[in-house]
Design a protein around this motif. Structure first.
Motif, PDB file in Angstrom:
ATOM      1  N   VAL A  34       0.836  -1.193   0.000  1.00  0.00           N
ATOM      2  CA  VAL A  34       0.000   0.000   0.000  1.00  0.00           C
ATOM      3  C   VAL A  34       0.874   1.247   0.000  1.00  0.00           C
ATOM      4  CG1 VAL A  34      -1.777   1.266   1.246  1.00  0.00           C
ATOM      5  CG2 VAL A  34      -1.820  -1.220   1.229  1.00  0.00           C
ATOM      6  N   ASN A  35       0.627   2.135  -0.958  1.00  0.00           N
ATOM      7  CA  ASN A  35       1.327   3.414  -1.032  1.00  0.00           C
ATOM      8  C   ASN A  35       0.278   4.521  -0.882  1.00  0.00           C
ATOM      9  OD1 ASN A  35       2.773   5.684  -1.606  1.00  0.00           O
ATOM     10  ND2 ASN A  35       3.671   4.931  -3.514  1.00  0.00           N
ATOM     11  N   ASP A  36       0.278   5.170   0.265  1.00  0.00           N
ATOM     12  CA  ASP A  36      -0.752   6.176   0.545  1.00  0.00           C
ATOM     13  C   ASP A  36      -0.675   7.380  -0.393  1.00  0.00           C
ATOM     14  OD1 ASP A  36      -1.721   4.635   2.587  1.00  0.00           O
ATOM     15  OD2 ASP A  36      -0.494   5.597   4.127  1.00  0.00           O
ATOM     16  N   ASP A  37       0.485   7.601  -0.983  1.00  0.00           N
ATOM     17  CA  ASP A  37       0.662   8.785  -1.845  1.00  0.00           C
ATOM     18  C   ASP A  37       0.268   8.541  -3.295  1.00  0.00           C
ATOM     19  OD1 ASP A  37       1.656  10.259   0.297  1.00  0.00           O
ATOM     20  OD2 ASP A  37       3.691   9.481  -0.027  1.00  0.00           O
ATOM     21  N   ASP A  38       0.123   7.248  -3.667  1.00  0.00           N
ATOM     22  CA  ASP A  38      -0.158   6.948  -5.081  1.00  0.00           C
ATOM     23  C   ASP A  38      -0.957   5.661  -5.200  1.00  0.00           C
ATOM     24  OD1 ASP A  38      -0.241   6.743  -7.778  1.00  0.00           O
ATOM     25  OD2 ASP A  38       1.885   6.298  -8.054  1.00  0.00           O
ATOM     26  N   PHE A  39      -2.281   5.817  -5.314  1.00  0.00           N
ATOM     27  CA  PHE A  39      -3.149   4.654  -5.446  1.00  0.00           C
ATOM     28  C   PHE A  39      -3.252   4.181  -6.890  1.00  0.00           C
ATOM     29  CE2 PHE A  39      -5.855   5.821  -1.477  1.00  0.00           C
ATOM     30  CZ  PHE A  39      -4.808   5.402  -0.667  1.00  0.00           C
ATOM     31  N   SER A  40      -2.662   4.930  -7.818  1.00  0.00           N
ATOM     32  CA  SER A  40      -2.799   4.557  -9.227  1.00  0.00           C
ATOM     33  C   SER A  40      -1.888   3.389  -9.620  1.00  0.00           C
ATOM     34  CB  SER A  40      -2.491   5.760 -10.124  1.00  0.00           C
ATOM     35  OG  SER A  40      -1.148   6.167  -9.978  1.00  0.00           O
ATOM     36  N   THR A  41      -0.918   3.051  -8.756  1.00  0.00           N
ATOM     37  CA  THR A  41      -0.052   1.895  -8.997  1.00  0.00           C
ATOM     38  C   THR A  41      -0.122   0.983  -7.775  1.00  0.00           C
ATOM     39  OG1 THR A  41       1.452   3.222 -10.359  1.00  0.00           O
ATOM     40  CG2 THR A  41       2.273   1.112  -9.558  1.00  0.00           C
ATOM     41  N   ILE A  42      -0.633  -0.208  -7.992  1.00  0.00           N
ATOM     42  CA  ILE A  42      -0.791  -1.185  -6.912  1.00  0.00           C
ATOM     43  C   ILE A  42       0.233  -2.298  -7.115  1.00  0.00           C
ATOM     44  CG2 ILE A  42      -2.394  -2.686  -5.686  1.00  0.00           C
ATOM     45  CD1 ILE A  42      -3.251   0.255  -5.781  1.00  0.00           C
ATOM     46  N   TYR A  43       1.045  -2.532  -6.102  1.00  0.00           N
ATOM     47  CA  TYR A  43       2.027  -3.615  -6.159  1.00  0.00           C
ATOM     48  C   TYR A  43       1.538  -4.793  -5.324  1.00  0.00           C
ATOM     49  CZ  TYR A  43       5.278  -0.191  -8.122  1.00  0.00           C
ATOM     50  OH  TYR A  43       5.881   0.739  -8.931  1.00  0.00           O
ATOM     51  N   ALA A  44       1.930  -5.994  -5.771  1.00  0.00           N
ATOM     52  CA  ALA A  44       1.547  -7.197  -5.027  1.00  0.00           C
ATOM     53  C   ALA A  44       2.596  -8.285  -5.233  1.00  0.00           C
ATOM     54  CB  ALA A  44       0.176  -7.701  -5.472  1.00  0.00           C
ATOM     55  N   ASP A  45       2.844  -9.037  -4.176  1.00  0.00           N
ATOM     56  CA  ASP A  45       3.699 -10.223  -4.252  1.00  0.00           C
ATOM     57  C   ASP A  45       2.792 -11.445  -4.314  1.00  0.00           C
ATOM     58  OD1 ASP A  45       6.106  -8.903  -4.238  1.00  0.00           O
ATOM     59  OD2 ASP A  45       6.310  -8.945  -2.055  1.00  0.00           O
ATOM     60  N   VAL A  46       2.974 -12.244  -5.360  1.00  0.00           N
ATOM     61  CA  VAL A  46       2.110 -13.407  -5.596  1.00  0.00           C
ATOM     62  C   VAL A  46       2.933 -14.688  -5.421  1.00  0.00           C
ATOM     63  CG1 VAL A  46       0.605 -14.583  -7.247  1.00  0.00           C
ATOM     64  CG2 VAL A  46       0.728 -12.083  -7.227  1.00  0.00           C
ATOM     65  N   GLU A  47       2.483 -15.550  -4.519  1.00  0.00           N
ATOM     66  CA  GLU A  47       3.162 -16.829  -4.306  1.00  0.00           C
ATOM     67  C   GLU A  47       2.748 -17.816  -5.391  1.00  0.00           C
ATOM     68  OE1 GLU A  47       2.482 -18.387  -0.448  1.00  0.00           O
ATOM     69  OE2 GLU A  47       3.271 -16.627   0.610  1.00  0.00           O
ATOM     70  N   GLY A  48       3.733 -18.533  -5.948  1.00  0.00           N
ATOM     71  CA  GLY A  48       3.419 -19.565  -6.929  1.00  0.00           C
ATOM     72  C   GLY A  48       2.596 -20.667  -6.288  1.00  0.00           C
ATOM     73  N   PRO A  49       1.453 -21.017  -6.869  1.00  0.00           N
ATOM     74  CA  PRO A  49       0.596 -22.043  -6.264  1.00  0.00           C
ATOM     75  C   PRO A  49       1.285 -23.405  -6.199  1.00  0.00           C
ATOM     76  CG  PRO A  49      -0.597 -20.781  -7.941  1.00  0.00           C
ATOM     77  CD  PRO A  49       0.855 -20.429  -8.079  1.00  0.00           C
ATOM     78  N   ALA A  50       0.982 -24.152  -5.155  1.00  0.00           N
ATOM     79  CA  ALA A  50       1.544 -25.498  -4.991  1.00  0.00           C
ATOM     80  C   ALA A  50       1.078 -26.405  -6.128  1.00  0.00           C
ATOM     81  CB  ALA A  50       1.117 -26.082  -3.643  1.00  0.00           C
ATOM     82  N   GLY A  51       1.967 -27.291  -6.564  1.00  0.00           N
ATOM     83  CA  GLY A  51       1.631 -28.223  -7.631  1.00  0.00           C
ATOM     84  C   GLY A  51       1.797 -27.655  -9.022  1.00  0.00           C
ATOM     85  N   THR A  52       2.312 -26.425  -9.122  1.00  0.00           N
ATOM     86  CA  THR A  52       2.563 -25.808 -10.425  1.00  0.00           C
ATOM     87  C   THR A  52       4.069 -25.595 -10.595  1.00  0.00           C
ATOM     88  OG1 THR A  52       2.513 -23.498  -9.674  1.00  0.00           O
ATOM     89  CG2 THR A  52       0.384 -24.565 -10.124  1.00  0.00           C
TER      90      THR A  52
END
Length: 253
Positions: A34-52
């Motif tokens: 979460v970046n309170d100064d800029d909501f126009s760019t959302i970052y996320a860390d995505v875990e690779g699903p198990a079995g893939t």
């Protein structure tokens, strides 16, 4: 760089609510920055699903919101290199939710979940990475090998528990148990306990009262007086039987 001023106040208010909810209750395998100064760019860390082929890797992605969001869908990009049919070499994500199936009522949570599901079930028919799409259709094992290779090289590994922590805890527990046993043994040795084979020193009368009973002293041979007495009685009985037998023999004569 885009700032919150480029988004309508009502959109900023809705995004702030969504981002707070995502931060407090993130979807499975997804952590949003979460970046309170800029909501126009959302970052996320995505875990690779198990079995893939993406298992044990963490992939950084971003969603870019346009000035007319939510009427227009966000654009999604993977910042971590990944070998996937629906993700271009520049990281662009191709998924219907971000294109023809977009609906202004869809929230960021739904978008992020769809992107993670894309790692579980790719759609090679609409591939942005033609090599990955063709390989997936013709030789899954080769595709999976390439995807695992990219994951191992580029994806940040998932955080793990401290190595050896369980072993250390177990060792400490065993040491504590050993010390306890040693202390118990030492305490037992300091006490003088009666032998379980020692004869009783009391007897009970008919009225239920206990009365001391003399215990025959033991000799150097380790045989008690009571044992000698029992042996003597046995010998008397044997001698009596012999005398009775002789009497019977004399009567027959």
């Amino acid at each position: 760089m885009a700032t919150n001023e480029n988004l309508p106040p009502n959109v900023i208010k809705q995004l702030a609510k969504e981002l707070k909810n995502l931060d407090e209750s993130p979807p499975e395998g997804i952590k949003v920055g979460v970046n309170d100064d800029d909501f126009s760019t959302i970052y996320a860390d995505v875990e690779g699903p198990a079995g893939t082929p993406y298992e044990n890797g963490v992939f950084r992605m971003k969603l870019l919101l346009s000035h007319d969001f939510p009427h227009s869908p966000p654009k999604g990009f993977f910042l971590t290199k990944i070998f996937h049919p629906n993700i271009a070499t520049n990281g662009e994500i191709c998924v219907n939710t971000l294109k023809k199936d977009w609906n202004p009522s869809l929230g960021l949570r739904h978008v992020l979940i769809v992107v993670r599901c894309l790692l579980i079930e790719p759609f090679p028919e609409s591939a942005l990475n033609e090599q990955a799409g063709k390989m997936l259709l013709e030789n899954y094992e080769e595709y999976a090998r390439h995807a695992r290779l990219y994951t191992g090289i580029h994806a940040k590994p998932k955080p793990k528990f401290k190595s050896g922590a369980i072993s250390e805890s177990t060792t400490a527990l065993n040491v504590d148990q050993t010390n306890t046993e040693q202390k118990s043994t030492a305490a037992g040795a300091a006490l003088t306990l009666p032998s379980p084979l020692a004869p009783s020193t009391t007897s009970t009368r008919g009225n239920g009262q206990e009365q001391p009973v003399a215990v025959a002293p033991t000799t150097d041979t380790g045989v008690s007086g009571s044992q000698k007495k029992e042996g003597g009685l046995a010998k008397v009985h044997a001698d009596k039987k012999k005398i009775d037998a002789r009497k019977k023999s004399l009567k027959r004569l």
